[in-house]
Every structure is written in C-alpha cells, then in structure tokens.
Design a protein around this motif. Structure first.
Motif, PDB file in Angstrom:
ATOM      1  N   ASP A  87      -9.120   5.396   2.099  1.00 49.39           N
ATOM      2  CA  ASP A  87      -8.724   5.507   0.688  1.00 49.39           C
ATOM      3  C   ASP A  87      -9.370   6.721   0.024  1.00 49.39           C
ATOM      4  O   ASP A  87      -8.718   7.450  -0.723  1.00 49.39           O
ATOM      5  CB  ASP A  87      -9.118   4.221  -0.067  1.00 49.39           C
ATOM      6  CG  ASP A  87      -8.116   3.089   0.171  1.00 49.39           C
ATOM      7  OD1 ASP A  87      -6.903   3.377   0.260  1.00 49.39           O
ATOM      8  OD2 ASP A  87      -8.558   1.927   0.260  1.00 49.39           O
TER       9      ASP A  87
ATOM     10  N   GLY B 273      -5.100  -3.422   1.461  1.00 45.50           N
ATOM     11  CA  GLY B 273      -4.029  -3.738   2.413  1.00 45.50           C
ATOM     12  C   GLY B 273      -4.576  -4.287   3.719  1.00 45.50           C
ATOM     13  O   GLY B 273      -4.014  -5.220   4.304  1.00 45.50           O
TER      14      GLY B 273
ATOM     15  N   GLN C  22       4.784  -0.546   8.980  1.00 41.69           N
ATOM     16  CA  GLN C  22       3.961   0.374   8.187  1.00 41.69           C
ATOM     17  C   GLN C  22       3.614   1.642   8.968  1.00 41.69           C
ATOM     18  O   GLN C  22       3.539   2.739   8.393  1.00 41.69           O
ATOM     19  CB  GLN C  22       2.716  -0.341   7.679  1.00 41.69           C
ATOM     20  CG  GLN C  22       3.054  -1.217   6.467  1.00 41.69           C
ATOM     21  CD  GLN C  22       2.096  -2.349   6.218  1.00 41.69           C
ATOM     22  OE1 GLN C  22       0.945  -2.296   6.637  1.00 41.69           O
ATOM     23  NE2 GLN C  22       2.568  -3.381   5.539  1.00 41.69           N
TER      24      GLN C  22
ATOM     25  N   SER D 260     -11.614   1.453   6.290  1.00 43.49           N
ATOM     26  CA  SER D 260     -10.443   1.498   5.417  1.00 43.49           C
ATOM     27  C   SER D 260     -10.783   2.090   4.045  1.00 43.49           C
ATOM     28  O   SER D 260      -9.969   2.804   3.447  1.00 43.49           O
ATOM     29  CB  SER D 260      -9.830   0.105   5.277  1.00 43.49           C
ATOM     30  OG  SER D 260     -10.675  -0.752   4.530  1.00 43.49           O
TER      31      SER D 260
ATOM     32  N   LEU E 138      -1.259   0.518  -3.785  1.00 45.81           N
ATOM     33  CA  LEU E 138      -2.574  -0.129  -3.782  1.00 45.81           C
ATOM     34  C   LEU E 138      -3.427   0.403  -2.624  1.00 45.81           C
ATOM     35  O   LEU E 138      -2.911   1.014  -1.693  1.00 45.81           O
ATOM     36  CB  LEU E 138      -2.389  -1.654  -3.695  1.00 45.81           C
ATOM     37  CG  LEU E 138      -1.892  -2.247  -5.027  1.00 45.81           C
ATOM     38  CD1 LEU E 138      -1.291  -3.620  -4.830  1.00 45.81           C
ATOM     39  CD2 LEU E 138      -3.033  -2.297  -6.050  1.00 45.81           C
ATOM     40  N   PRO E 139      -4.724   0.192  -2.672  1.00 46.86           N
ATOM     41  CA  PRO E 139      -5.598   0.782  -1.651  1.00 46.86           C
ATOM     42  C   PRO E 139      -5.303   0.277  -0.235  1.00 46.86           C
ATOM     43  O   PRO E 139      -4.973  -0.902  -0.043  1.00 46.86           O
ATOM     44  CB  PRO E 139      -7.008   0.336  -2.083  1.00 46.86           C
ATOM     45  CG  PRO E 139      -6.902   0.000  -3.525  1.00 46.86           C
ATOM     46  CD  PRO E 139      -5.501  -0.486  -3.739  1.00 46.86           C
ATOM     47  N   VAL E 140      -5.451   1.181   0.716  1.00 45.42           N
ATOM     48  CA  VAL E 140      -5.365   0.805   2.128  1.00 45.42           C
ATOM     49  C   VAL E 140      -6.385  -0.292   2.433  1.00 45.42           C
ATOM     50  O   VAL E 140      -6.108  -1.230   3.184  1.00 45.42           O
ATOM     51  CB  VAL E 140      -5.625   2.037   3.027  1.00 45.42           C
ATOM     52  CG1 VAL E 140      -5.809   1.638   4.480  1.00 45.42           C
ATOM     53  CG2 VAL E 140      -4.488   3.046   2.874  1.00 45.42           C
TER      54      VAL E 140
ATOM     55  N   THR F 195       0.816  -1.226   0.000  1.00 44.76           N
ATOM     56  CA  THR F 195       0.000   0.000   0.000  1.00 44.76           C
ATOM     57  C   THR F 195       0.844   1.267   0.000  1.00 44.76           C
ATOM     58  O   THR F 195       0.299   2.365  -0.029  1.00 44.76           O
ATOM     59  CB  THR F 195      -0.933   0.050   1.235  1.00 44.76           C
ATOM     60  OG1 THR F 195      -0.110   0.056   2.413  1.00 44.76           O
ATOM     61  CG2 THR F 195      -1.860  -1.143   1.273  1.00 44.76           C
TER      62      THR F 195
END
Lengths: 596, 596
Positions: B370, B108, B130, B366, B103-105, B93
């Motif tokens: 995003d 993730g 992270q 989440s 990539l999208p949270v 992510t």
C-alpha cells in the motif's frame, strides 16, 4: 513408480549399525549366519516387490468396504495374504516351541519394513496378529496357547487388538466394555470398540480378537481392566470352526489414508454377549496389553521407516526423470533433470538421511530386543531389555514423525504433480499420517520416555546409551576423514544437548513434574536427532573402513551421515531451548487459549 | 466445528504490527479511518462465517466434477459466489478509476484471509481474478481495459491464469502454446494448459483467461513469451456475449485437497484456434506474468495463514471438549479436557503462534505494498516497494509451510479422530498441502529471495529490514517485561543468525552461486522465524503498553510471542548451520543419489 526394497540399505544397517553381528557371532540364533540372513532378506524383498507393492495403489483407490455386514477388501489383498502365509512369513519370528521359525526379532523388523514400504495397509494385519501372539505366549493359559497359537503363528488365522472405545482412547481408565463370568470358565462380553484394525475381513476363516474389558467387580481405572480372547468363530475341540460368536463389525471408518486396511467399529453382545476367555490374571489386562503394545510400537516405528523409504524412492524417481530449467552456469537453453538443482538435491538428501536415521534407530532397538531374549548372561539380558525399553518411544515417535515429514517433502519434490492423486506421492502423505497417532500417540511416547524410561535403572540405561553415542562421536573426531566434514562437532553438540536436557528433565521429575511433561516431546525429538546422527556416523565409519558393503555405495553412506549432521541435526540447539523453557508458556497456555 | 473469523487477531495485527496506522494517519486512503476499517472487517467476517464456512465441507466431499463437458460445482458454491459479488467484495481493492472501491491491499489481504480460512477452495477464484485484473491494469491496452476490467472487478466475470503446460512448470522457457496473428489485431491460440484453477465453472456467464503463449517468430526461452487475453465468450461491441471461443476444459484433476476448486486441463484450438488479444508488448509476457504473480504469491501466503487458523480453531475446539486422563497431581479418577495436558497445550501454542507469526509477516508485506502505491514521496514508495519485494517470498513460503505444519499438528491434537475424514481436521491437512507448491514452489521463492531480493538496492533493503528487527529486539530487552521471559535473547540470536547468513549468501552469489542456491531454503525459513518472532514481539510490546486491544487478550498476545521465541525460534541455530553447510553435501548429493 514401483517400490523396490532397499535390501542393501537394510542389510548394511543391520550389520554395521544395529549390531546384528553380535547375534550371529554370539551364536544367539544357533547356526544362523549373515549369508542366510541376507538370503532371507532377498526372498522377502522379492515377495514385497512382486506381490505387495503392485496392489498398494488399488488398496488406496478401492479401499476396504462393508457390504451387507461383510468386509470387502481391495483387489489382490486376500490372494496376496494367502501367498504370504504359504511362504511362511507369518511364523518368521515366533518361537519354535509354538510352531514358529525362531528367527531374530531384528530380522523380523527388517522384513516388516518391506511389507510396510510395499503396502502399509497390508502390513498392518500381521503387525497386529503378532501383537496378539506375544500376549498369548506371555500370559495365556496352556489350553489357550495350544488352541490358538499354531494357527495365529502360521497366519491361518489373524488377530486383532481391541482397546479403544469412544470415551477411552489414550486414557484406558474409562473403558466400559464388560465381561461377565458365565460360571463355566467363559465370559460374556458386551460393549463397543472403535478403531479396530482388521477387526473383520475375509482373508482367513477365523479372527482372534484380544479384547480389554472389565469384570463386574473390577476397581476403577487401569487396575480394573482384564484381557480376553474372543474368537470370531468358537473353535470346536477338534479344531474345526464352531458357533459364530456374538461380535460383529458395525461400521468401517472413512479415513485419510491406509484405505486398504479395514478400521472397524466392533459390537460385542448384540445377541446377548460374545463368548470370551480370560488371558492372564483378572484385572491384569494392562500388563498383558503392554506386552502386546511394546513390539507393536516398534512395528509402527518401522512403518514410519517403510513409508519414508517409499516416499523417497518415488521422489527420487521423479527428480531423475523430470527435466526443468538449466543447470547453474550452463547454456541458457539447456535443461536438466531437476535432481541437478541444488534445492531438489537438498530435499532428497533430507528425505534419504532422515529415513536412514529412523531405520538405524529402529533396527538398533530390535537387536536389543533379541539380546534381551537370548543372551546367556542375565545381566546382559536385563541391560538389553532396558536399552530396548529406552529406545522404543524414540523408534516409534521419531521414525513416524520423520515418515510424515519425508512424505510431505516428497510431494514438494514433485511440484504440482505431487498434489495429483494419480502420481502416488499424495497417498504416502495420507498413509504416513496415522503412524504418529496409533499404538500410543507420539505425545504419549514422549511422556513414557521422560517419566518411565529416563529413570530406568536409576538413569544408568540412559547414561550407558549416551556413552555409546559419545564413543561414536570420538571415533568420528579421531578418524580425520574429510568426507565427514563437520559431523564430529555437530554430533558432539547434539549429544551434549541430549545429556544436559536428560539431566534437567530428571531433576524436574522430582521438582516440577509439569515442566518435565511440557518438555517431553521436544526432548524426544532431540533424542532422535542425536541418536540418529550418531548411528549414521557409525555406519559411515564402517563404510570408510571398507567392511562388507552389502551393495551400498560407501560415498552415499558417508554423505547421508554428513548431511544429517550438518543440515538437520542442528535443530537440537532449538529443541534444547524448547525442552527447558516450554513449561513457562505451557503452564498458562491451556488456560489462556482455552477461554471461550 | 464452525470456523469463526478471528477479527480481533486480524485487527490487532493490522493496527499494532503491520503498520496499518501509517496508511490511516498519513491519509493515504483519503478519509478511511480505523473504525471504518474495523466495520469492514466485521462485515466480511459475517460473510465468511455465514456464507462460506458452512459449505467448506461439501466442497471437499462433493468436489468439482466435469459432466458432459460442463463443470459442476459443490452445493452452494455458485449461490455463495453470487452473494459475494452482490455484496461488492470483488471490487474491494481495485482502483476507483476502473470501478473499484480503492481500499487498501492490506485490508484486502485481511479479508482474503477470511475467505481462505472459511473456504480455501472458494477463495482461490477471486485470488486469480484479481491477478488478472492487475495484469490488465498494468499492461493492457485501453480498449482491453474498458472491455474487461469493470466486469472482472465487479466479479460479474472471473479470470484465470494460464501458465503451466505439461513440459513447462517452474520452467516457463519451454512453453509451447502458440499464438498466430490473424492480421486483424487478434491471434489464434493453439495448445494445452494444465493445472488451471477455475479454468471453467458455472459461477459466471463469462471467464477471461490470461494465457502465456509464443508468437511464431518468438525467440527461445522466457524472452519469447507473450501474454494474451482469451475470453470464454467473445464480447460483442455492446458488451453482450458473442461467439463461444475455442477453449475448453478437457479434464479436471483428481487432487489431494481443495476438491471444491476445479483444476482444469484446458485445450486451445480444437476447432482451429482460440481468439486472443495481446496484453502488453510482444514477447513481454514474462513481465506481465510477474505483475499477476506477485500479489498472487502474497495471496497464497494468506491462504497458509487462513488454513493454519482454521486448523488451530478445530484443534482448540476438540481439545476443550475432549476429556481424557487425569491432570498431573489430581485425583486418580478425575478426568480433564485434554487442553489441560501440557503436551496438548504445547501443540496448540505451536499452532497458534506460528499462525500469528505468518499473519504478521503477510500483513506487514501488504502494508508495504500500500505504501509503495500511495506514499507521496517517490523514494518512500520505492523503499516500500523493495521491502514488499523482499518480504513476498517469506510471506508466501513460510506462511504456507507453517500452514502445512499446523494442519498436521492439528491432526495430532485429535489423536485417532484426526485421521477420520468426518472430523474435518484431515481436510485441512490435505487442503494446506497445495499452498507451498503453486504460484512458484517454496523452493523457487527461496531462490528468488536469495538471488534477487537480498541484493535489492545493493543490499540496503535487507539491511533496513534487519535494522527494524533489531530495534524491536532492543525494545524487548529494555522493556524488562517479565512476561516476555527470554524473548529478547532469543530474538537477538535469531536476528544475528539472519544477518550473518544473509551476508554469507551475498558473498556466495559472487563466489559460489551453487552454494547460495543450496542454502536458499534453510535461509528462507530462518528469515521467517526471525521476522515472525520480532513482529510478534512488536505486538506483545504494544499489548503490554495498553493500546487499543481490538478485543485481544493482552496476556495471550504476550504468551504467543514468548512461546514462538522460546520454543520454536531456536530452530534458527540449526538453520544457520544448514545455510552455510548444505552445499558441501548437496554438491555431490544429486550425483550420488541419482545413480541407478
């Protein structure tokens, strides 16, 4: 953190909530009076505090081990047991005619709370010995009684309860252990039992196993089960120990908690067969087992109370000492004990009031047992026996669920320190988790409650108990005590929910039994909240009326009852819905979830 | 029992509940489409199933150990980590400009659920790395970013988050670790940190610690805290590893669970001072910490989902195989899998629907993150950021509480076998217990929710979210779908309770802040039930309308939503009462209980 027996709470609950004074005033235990009872509680508390609590941690860290076929117990366990026997605690509630002291079961349960709170792994041993004593008194032949009872009652020997097999847990129909008659009145037992608590240990010279097994011609199912006495060493006629019997601990289980207590896999008949004697009638083992089990169930409920109390004390102690954060509205650089933060105080009140509610239910059950044994009037004895039967599943299941929840909340009060084993809170969380499982899972208790106890005496037992709860609710309403806040309304709502769901379930037993079974556990919890809330309120009324305080702070008694009613008992609204609707999803749940 | 990633549940929840399609349809992630997302989920699932789940048990039994100053990890952990990095999961992510895959949270978090479900002790390591990446991206100077981000993002190095000290847990004001400027732009850090997850380990050549400390002239309290980067080995200009820094793991904690994860006591400055670099502004550490913490909180919520799922699968598997007792109404000698008993099916439905509700809340949070990062419109970004902020404490606290409750119920499904460590259910019960504690206890989450999140945007964020829940409730009501039973009414009652208590708490914030704090935790749970119930119903509506099933059985989706609404969500009635009344007992509770 050292556990201290809450003698004030225990004495107050016995006296003002559980109805212990009915035993005293009615002369049911001869000249026993409250002062004597109180002195006994103090003495037991001293023993629990000084001898059992200090070895609780070693019990967890060292655990019981099997070394060369012998069980090694944690440091101090064997010595503490010898002192416990010496002090006479084993014979406490046993009948005088068998060498016991004949004291009330209710006092015995109060004292048992102390053993379990101080050291649950230790306390289990007497719990099971006493279960064996009950079975022998109720069903054993005279010869067996004279041979075994005096030493089991004194604690010179211990007992074990051997029911479970790998394929037969909650379902005893499929027991396989076999007992073959030898022809001389004895039987040879062969088979394997699992989960046998204190099945083997070095505390005593002998261990008397009470074992369920099948005779060769036994019918399938529970009607084909018989109960046997199988001693580790076969006593000689003169009482000395003879031959080592053919029963051994093959393995100890590696458990989540109660590490100090050896949980054994027991093998019968590795050398041809263990010698046993029949207790009661052939194929009558189930009845004898329930004799063992009923008080053991209450005893396990008491464990829930004991472990909840211990977890509460541990968390309270930490919350009073640990300083973090400023109090609301104080100077920014001040820091206070975390008990001053509302959320921490709320958790502690949850823990305390749930533990008190569980204690109130369990002690009330135990007083009913005493009345059922001792009241002069047969119908009073019968009514009390029914009340005890009705309350036993609640006392077992709700107390042990509360114990787990309280131990979990106790970890939360500690924050990160709660997750560190050395702190001690984690041990309670691990130890507490067994109590909802053994002596009949709490789900089994709920089924017992709904299918056998609700219908007792045509439903009269349940109605009588409800009437008592309502009377307390009315007294709260008419007391106009500001300190009790909304307790009266909350009680009324919960008791009404109990009455309605009890009625609904009773109808389902006839119409849609599966629906009753799906709602059984939510009902059991609802029952616990309603009964617990009313019993705490009963105590609060007594405290405000200024009776003997036994050292309890009246404000605290009222606060617990109010907190339980206002912050916890409201769960009954949701539970009521769950009781009556669970069957709609449960009916398809197994099939839908079970698809591979 | 082998854990299998529930790919169908995960994809269905993303697509039909969490609003993942808004990201796809809006082109927020360029040409990412649902097929690609689904392929990524399948690939991650393969990794979790094959590489991480099989070493979960060894993680528990062997645990991390400190041997001669070096951390030894359980078998397979270091090798699995290398494969995990090699497969590119570390950079998943992270932004493309720093070498990530962008990539999208939300994707993730879906993948993180798999790591945690498969192996919670393993999954913790990337979670913290992270968090460090976020802090460096948001606050680090360019030089620090180029030096550390690529290797932290690839996973070649890991990160640790070092906040807690013995006297400073939830209360960071009293941090003592000191950072003294050397004059060359670096600082010398001295002090001790505790509870440092993966503070030391052999998985990577270097570990980058993000450390809160005080500058010499720092004001008291949280406004005097700064954030530093302190690498285990100080990188040379060419990127090679230079000098070993003066920071060491002095001890590993002995914990209740997540044994595979090393929890370190870290000493800074045993040899004069550890070299560190300031991240962000002097005395601006708290802000940087919250950057680290916010997604980490959601990540911990995801742990609750993962462990709940694992506990459910374990119990389901056992319940399908274990045979005990006859089914209601069947022949007396028949015996069925225990899943066919209503009480067992009920427990499994509780576990499954709670886990699904927690997943729905966490994934919805989440997706909001995003959108807050990527939406074209600034006001949409702001609204989404506020929604994510509102939901984060729910996603963290309710998911982790449900995780503990589900793990406990999972033991109960197993009966006696659940208490035996080898069965595996006990590990989940132990592992799950940390999640309500770390990254801000659930009590701290509740205070955050009530004091900072409810008032966001003048209360509009809360009202907007409520409006969405009500819309779902209306759709359920108008759907007239028999399969949903009473779901509509139950939803409406809970959402109304949420609205009323939210309003009440908002008023208390101005009038009686202590009352708001006393009701915060019950409110948080109420919020979780109302939101979880509505989100599950949203999924049920989608399932009945026949959208892409992603392999989920539509009947099961509906059944979960209905069971949650009818059997569990009713708890909100009681919680509503607790929110508004707890302060009455809590106000005196600390004082009364606290008396010695």
């Amino acid at each position: 953190m050292t556990y201290r027996v809450p003698v004030a709470d225990i004495a107050f609950t016995l006296d003002h909530i559980a109805g212990f004074s009915r035993l005293i005033d009615g002369g049911l235990f001869e000249d026993l009076d409250m002062d004597t009872a109180r002195a006994i509680l103090e003495e037991a508390a001293r023993f629990a505090n000084e001898e059992l609590a200090p070895i609780n941690r070693a019990g967890d860290t060292q655990g019981a081990r099997l070394v060369d076929g012998k069980v090694v117990l944690p440091e101090g366990f064997t010595e503490a047991y010898a002192k416990w026997v010496e002090a006479g605690w084993g014979s406490f509630t046993a009948p005088k005619e068998h060498g016991g002291q004949g004291l009330p079961v209710s006092l015995g349960m109060a004292v048992a709370e102390m053993w379990h709170g101080a050291n649950m792994a230790f306390g289990l041993n007497p719990l099971l010995t006493q279960a064996g004593v009950h079975a022998l008194i109720a069903h054993g032949a005279h010869a067996l009684q004279t041979q075994y009872l005096p030493k089991l009652i004194s604690g010179e020997w211990t007992g074990s309860m051997q029911l479970t097999e790998p394929q037969a847990g909650s379902d005893l129909r499929s027991l396989k252990t076999r007992a073959t008659p030898v022809g001389d009145g004895t039987y040879k037992l062969t088979g394997t039992k699992i989960f046998i608590t204190y099945g083997e240990h070095p505390m005593t010279d002998n261990i008397i196993h009470l074992v369920l097994a099948r005779l060769p011609d036994a019918p399938f199912g529970t009607r084909g089960i018989s109960l046997f006495v199988v001693p580790k060493f076969i006593p000689n006629a003169d009482g000395s120990l003879g031959e080592r019997n053919d029963v051994v601990a093959a393995k100890l289980e590696h458990k989540l908690g109660i590490h100090g207590s050896p949980t054994c896999v027991m093998n019968f008949g590795d050398r041809g067969g263990a010698t046993g004697w029949l207790v009661g009638e052939p194929n009558g083992g189930l009845k004898a087992m329930f004799t063992m089990m009923n008080e053991a169930r209450l005893g396990v409920g008491i464990q829930g109370v004991g472990i909840g109390e211990r977890a509460f004390q541990q968390a309270l102690d930490y919350a009073r000492d640990r300083r973090q954060g400023a109090a609301e509205g104080s100077a920014a650089d001040a820091s206070v004990a975390i008990i001053e933060h509302p959320d921490v105080a709320r958790m502690l009140l949850n823990m305390k009031s749930k533990t008190s509610a569980a204690r109130a239910i369990a002690y009330t059950t135990s007083v009913a047992i005493d009345i059922s044994h001792r009241a002069a009037d047969a119908s009073e004895r019968k009514r009390a026996a029914n009340e005890a039967a009705l309350l036993t599943p609640i006392a077992k299941a709700v107390s042990t669920d509360f114990g787990v929840e309280t131990a979990s909340e106790g970890i939360q009060v500690h924050g990160g320190m709660g997750f560190i084993e050395e702190t001690g809170a984690a041990q309670h969380y691990r130890d507490a988790r067994i109590a909802p499982i053994y002596e009949g899972t709490n789900g089994i208790q709920a089924i017992d409650l709904v299918t056998r106890k609700l219908p007792l005496a045509g439903g009269e037992t349940f109605r009588d108990f409800l009437a008592g709860l309502k009377e307390t609710a009315r007294e709260v309403a008419s007391s106009n005590d500001d300190g009790l806040g909304h307790t009266g309304e909350c009680l009324w709502e919960s008791i009404t929910a109990l009455e309605e769901t009890g009625g609904w379930l009773t109808r389902q037993l006839a119409e849609n039994r599966a629906a009753a079974l799906a709602g059984a556990t939510p009902f059991q919890r609802l029952f616990g909240f309603a009964a617990g809330g009313a019993l705490l309120a009963k105590g609060a009324l007594a405290a405000t009326r200024g009776g003997e305080s036994h050292g309890r702070n009246a404000e605290a008694v009222v606060l617990e009852a109010r907190h339980f009613a206002e912050s916890l008992m409201g769960e009954t609204s949701g539970l009521k819905h769950a009781v009556t609707h669970a069957h709609e999803t449960v009916a398809r749940g197994g099939a839908v979830l079970g698809e591979r």
